[in-house]
Design an enzyme around this catalytic site. Sequence first.
Site, PDB file in Angstrom:
ATOM      1  N   GLY A 173       6.040   1.788   3.198  1.00 25.71           N
ATOM      2  CA  GLY A 173       7.500   1.825   3.367  1.00 25.71           C
ATOM      3  C   GLY A 173       8.288   1.286   2.187  1.00 25.71           C
ATOM      4  O   GLY A 173       9.473   0.992   2.313  1.00 25.71           O
ATOM      5  N   LYS A 174       7.652   1.192   1.009  1.00 28.51           N
ATOM      6  CA  LYS A 174       8.326   0.639  -0.181  1.00 28.51           C
ATOM      7  C   LYS A 174       9.553   1.466  -0.569  1.00 28.51           C
ATOM      8  O   LYS A 174      10.641   0.932  -0.759  1.00 28.51           O
ATOM      9  CB  LYS A 174       7.351   0.589  -1.383  1.00 28.51           C
ATOM     10  CG  LYS A 174       6.093  -0.218  -1.157  1.00 28.51           C
ATOM     11  CD  LYS A 174       5.223  -0.255  -2.409  1.00 28.51           C
ATOM     12  CE  LYS A 174       4.713   1.099  -2.871  1.00 28.51           C
ATOM     13  NZ  LYS A 174       3.813   1.767  -1.914  1.00 28.51           N
ATOM     14  N   SER A 175       9.349   2.771  -0.723  1.00 28.47           N
ATOM     15  CA  SER A 175      10.454   3.632  -1.188  1.00 28.47           C
ATOM     16  C   SER A 175      11.561   3.693  -0.150  1.00 28.47           C
ATOM     17  O   SER A 175      12.751   3.695  -0.497  1.00 28.47           O
ATOM     18  CB  SER A 175       9.946   5.053  -1.471  1.00 28.47           C
ATOM     19  OG  SER A 175       8.868   5.010  -2.352  1.00 28.47           O
ATOM     20  N   LEU A 232       0.818  -1.206   0.000  1.00 34.84           N
ATOM     21  CA  LEU A 232       0.000   0.000   0.000  1.00 34.84           C
ATOM     22  C   LEU A 232       0.854   1.260   0.000  1.00 34.84           C
ATOM     23  O   LEU A 232       2.027   1.231   0.406  1.00 34.84           O
ATOM     24  CB  LEU A 232      -0.889   0.022   1.246  1.00 34.84           C
ATOM     25  CG  LEU A 232      -1.981  -1.047   1.346  1.00 34.84           C
ATOM     26  CD1 LEU A 232      -2.602  -1.031   2.742  1.00 34.84           C
ATOM     27  CD2 LEU A 232      -3.048  -0.831   0.268  1.00 34.84           C
ATOM     28  N   ILE A 264       3.188   0.145  -5.998  1.00 38.38           N
ATOM     29  CA  ILE A 264       2.040  -0.478  -5.321  1.00 38.38           C
ATOM     30  C   ILE A 264       1.716  -1.817  -5.993  1.00 38.38           C
ATOM     31  O   ILE A 264       1.534  -2.825  -5.346  1.00 38.38           O
ATOM     32  CB  ILE A 264       0.807   0.454  -5.349  1.00 38.38           C
ATOM     33  CG1 ILE A 264       1.086   1.740  -4.547  1.00 38.38           C
ATOM     34  CG2 ILE A 264      -0.410  -0.282  -4.754  1.00 38.38           C
ATOM     35  CD1 ILE A 264      -0.051   2.745  -4.571  1.00 38.38           C
ATOM     36  N   SER A 265       1.662  -1.809  -7.317  1.00 42.32           N
ATOM     37  CA  SER A 265       1.341  -3.009  -8.114  1.00 42.32           C
ATOM     38  C   SER A 265       0.224  -3.813  -7.441  1.00 42.32           C
ATOM     39  O   SER A 265       0.456  -4.922  -6.938  1.00 42.32           O
ATOM     40  CB  SER A 265       2.580  -3.879  -8.359  1.00 42.32           C
ATOM     41  OG  SER A 265       3.383  -4.058  -7.226  1.00 42.32           O
TER      42      SER A 265
HETATM   43  N1  LIG Z   1      -5.320   6.769  -6.796  1.00 40.57           N
HETATM   44  C1  LIG Z   1      -4.108   6.461  -6.312  1.00 40.57           C
HETATM   45  N2  LIG Z   1      -3.873   5.254  -5.769  1.00 40.57           N
HETATM   46  C2  LIG Z   1      -2.659   4.956  -5.289  1.00 40.57           C
HETATM   47  N3  LIG Z   1      -1.595   5.814  -5.310  1.00 40.57           N
HETATM   48  C3  LIG Z   1      -1.786   7.039  -5.846  1.00 40.57           C
HETATM   49  C4  LIG Z   1      -3.038   7.412  -6.357  1.00 40.57           C
HETATM   50  N4  LIG Z   1      -2.928   8.694  -6.816  1.00 40.57           N
HETATM   51  C5  LIG Z   1      -1.679   9.079  -6.612  1.00 40.57           C
HETATM   52  N5  LIG Z   1      -0.965   8.102  -6.021  1.00 40.57           N
HETATM   53  C6  LIG Z   1       0.474   8.196  -5.756  1.00 40.57           C
HETATM   54  O1  LIG Z   1       1.095   7.385  -6.748  1.00 40.57           O
HETATM   55  C7  LIG Z   1       1.995   6.460  -6.175  1.00 40.57           C
HETATM   56  C8  LIG Z   1       1.749   5.041  -6.684  1.00 40.57           C
HETATM   57  O2  LIG Z   1       2.200   4.868  -7.978  1.00 40.57           O
HETATM   58  P1  LIG Z   1       2.478   3.416  -8.518  1.00 40.57           P
HETATM   59  O3  LIG Z   1       2.978   3.583  -9.908  1.00 40.57           O
HETATM   60  O4  LIG Z   1       3.337   2.689  -7.554  1.00 40.57           O
HETATM   61  O5  LIG Z   1       1.015   2.757  -8.503  1.00 40.57           O
HETATM   62  S1  LIG Z   1       0.495   1.445  -9.261  1.00 40.57           S
HETATM   63  O6  LIG Z   1       1.493   0.392  -9.029  1.00 40.57           O
HETATM   64  O7  LIG Z   1       0.334   1.746 -10.667  1.00 40.57           O
HETATM   65  O8  LIG Z   1      -0.796   1.130  -8.625  1.00 40.57           O
HETATM   66  C9  LIG Z   1       1.745   6.463  -4.682  1.00 40.57           C
HETATM   67  O9  LIG Z   1       3.055   6.474  -4.137  1.00 40.57           O
HETATM   68  P2  LIG Z   1       3.440   5.650  -2.814  1.00 40.57           P
HETATM   69  O10 LIG Z   1       2.789   6.404  -1.691  1.00 40.57           O
HETATM   70  O11 LIG Z   1       4.936   5.751  -2.790  1.00 40.57           O
HETATM   71  O12 LIG Z   1       2.973   4.235  -2.945  1.00 40.57           O
HETATM   72  C10 LIG Z   1       0.952   7.718  -4.402  1.00 40.57           C
HETATM   73  O13 LIG Z   1       1.813   8.715  -3.913  1.00 40.57           O
HETATM   74  N1  LIG Z   2      10.126   0.558   8.891  1.00 37.53           N
HETATM   75  C1  LIG Z   2       9.503   1.704   9.117  1.00 37.53           C
HETATM   76  N2  LIG Z   2       9.094   2.031  10.368  1.00 37.53           N
HETATM   77  C2  LIG Z   2       8.459   3.190  10.597  1.00 37.53           C
HETATM   78  N3  LIG Z   2       8.171   4.118   9.662  1.00 37.53           N
HETATM   79  C3  LIG Z   2       8.563   3.863   8.397  1.00 37.53           C
HETATM   80  C4  LIG Z   2       9.236   2.640   8.062  1.00 37.53           C
HETATM   81  N4  LIG Z   2       9.468   2.641   6.728  1.00 37.53           N
HETATM   82  C5  LIG Z   2       8.977   3.800   6.271  1.00 37.53           C
HETATM   83  N5  LIG Z   2       8.447   4.543   7.247  1.00 37.53           N
HETATM   84  C6  LIG Z   2       7.798   5.859   7.127  1.00 37.53           C
HETATM   85  O1  LIG Z   2       6.530   5.625   6.509  1.00 37.53           O
HETATM   86  C7  LIG Z   2       6.232   6.643   5.568  1.00 37.53           C
HETATM   87  C8  LIG Z   2       5.950   6.031   4.226  1.00 37.53           C
HETATM   88  O2  LIG Z   2       7.147   5.439   3.716  1.00 37.53           O
HETATM   89  P1  LIG Z   2       7.419   5.354   2.167  1.00 37.53           P
HETATM   90  O3  LIG Z   2       8.712   4.648   2.014  1.00 37.53           O
HETATM   91  O4  LIG Z   2       7.280   6.680   1.511  1.00 37.53           O
HETATM   92  O5  LIG Z   2       6.218   4.407   1.718  1.00 37.53           O
HETATM   93  P2  LIG Z   2       5.654   4.060   0.264  1.00 37.53           P
HETATM   94  O6  LIG Z   2       6.800   4.218  -0.705  1.00 37.53           O
HETATM   95  O7  LIG Z   2       5.192   2.645   0.371  1.00 37.53           O
HETATM   96  O8  LIG Z   2       4.546   5.016   0.019  1.00 37.53           O
HETATM   97  C9  LIG Z   2       7.420   7.619   5.581  1.00 37.53           C
HETATM   98  O9  LIG Z   2       7.096   8.695   6.414  1.00 37.53           O
HETATM   99  C10 LIG Z   2       8.546   6.784   6.162  1.00 37.53           C
HETATM  100  O10 LIG Z   2       9.467   7.582   6.870  1.00 37.53           O
END
Ligand SMILES: Nc1ncnc2c1ncn2[C@@H]1O[C@H](COP(=O)(O)OS(=O)(=O)O)[C@@H](OP(=O)(O)O)[C@H]1O
Ligand SMILES: Nc1ncnc2c1ncn2[C@@H]1O[C@H](COP(=O)(O)OP(=O)(O)O)[C@@H](O)[C@H]1O
Length: 207
Positions: free
Chosen positions: A42-44, A38, A110-111
């Site tokens: 914490g993916k990035s 989701l 997210i995939s």
């Molecule tokens: N509708 C919706 N749903 C989910 N996420 C959204 C959406 N709109 C924008 N974002 C932002 O886009 C990031 C996800 O992009 P991805 O390319 O990883 O998504 S996917 O794999 O195609 O589902 C995701 O980044 P992460 O928070 O790092 O996961 C969000 O910041």
């Molecule tokens: N292992 C962890 N424990 C606690 N917080 C974390 C951890 N990994 C990431 N975070 C925090 O969670 C938030 C989301 O992390 P992020 O890597 O951006 O997630 P995603 O790429 O899945 O959206 C950021 O504020 C990050 O600092």
Amino acid sequence: MATNGKAGNIVWHKSSVDKVHRQELLQQKGCVIWITGLSGSGKSTLACTLCHALYSKGKLTYILDGDNVRHGLNRDLTFKAEDRAENIRRIGEVAKLFVDAGVICIVSVISPYRRDRDACRALVPDGDFIEVFMDVPIEICEARDPKGLYKLARAGKIKGFTGIDDPYEPPLNCELALPPKGNSCASPCEMAETVISYLEEKGYLHA
Ligand SMILES: Nc1ncnc2c1ncn2[C@@H]1O[C@H](COP(=O)(O)OS(=O)(=O)O)[C@@H](OP(=O)(O)O)[C@H]1O
Ligand SMILES: Nc1ncnc2c1ncn2[C@@H]1O[C@H](COP(=O)(O)OP(=O)(O)O)[C@@H](O)[C@H]1O
């Protein structure tokens, strides 16, 4: 004559320098570490921590992060299901090229659909696709909400947000689920070490 895709009359060109030579040069084996989960799971963070830890060991990685790839290669795609599928397909194809280059390709996207992830797995040799599931409950992701997107989604200002009003299908047979059971507070460094141990055990950190 081998052809593929929509274009006809295309032939595969082979080079005298191949994957084995590149892996020898890099002293590692190419693979994909596919981090799924989701938004906010914490993916990035894991991708960057892993990249840094492997760099310190002299290993070459490259991160394909969903947010970043959507700034360029995939800037034409939205978040509707067919565009997410195309996003993942293109990223899978790029990851396949990195594997052939001998690079450890870290994908953080997210995939949300199992079918799309499985199609990417099928693109690379057996074993080279290492699926890492960020097994973090939505309540925690939502509480983190570093970009304020869950808040916007709850307010109805973003439609089709993963986990709110769009699906996420967790893996059924991933190589690793993080944080590991019994250590729900694992730090990004601890999680990166778990992945590195896996790579070490499977022989990816040597040619
Ligand atoms: N509708 C919706 N749903 C989910 N996420 C959204 C959406 N709109 C924008 N974002 C932002 O886009 C990031 C996800 O992009 P991805 O390319 O990883 O998504 S996917 O794999 O195609 O589902 C995701 O980044 P992460 O928070 O790092 O996961 C969000 O910041
Ligand atoms: N292992 C962890 N424990 C606690 N917080 C974390 C951890 N990994 C990431 N975070 C925090 O969670 C938030 C989301 O992390 P992020 O890597 O951006 O997630 P995603 O790429 O899945 O959206 C950021 O504020 C990050 O600092």
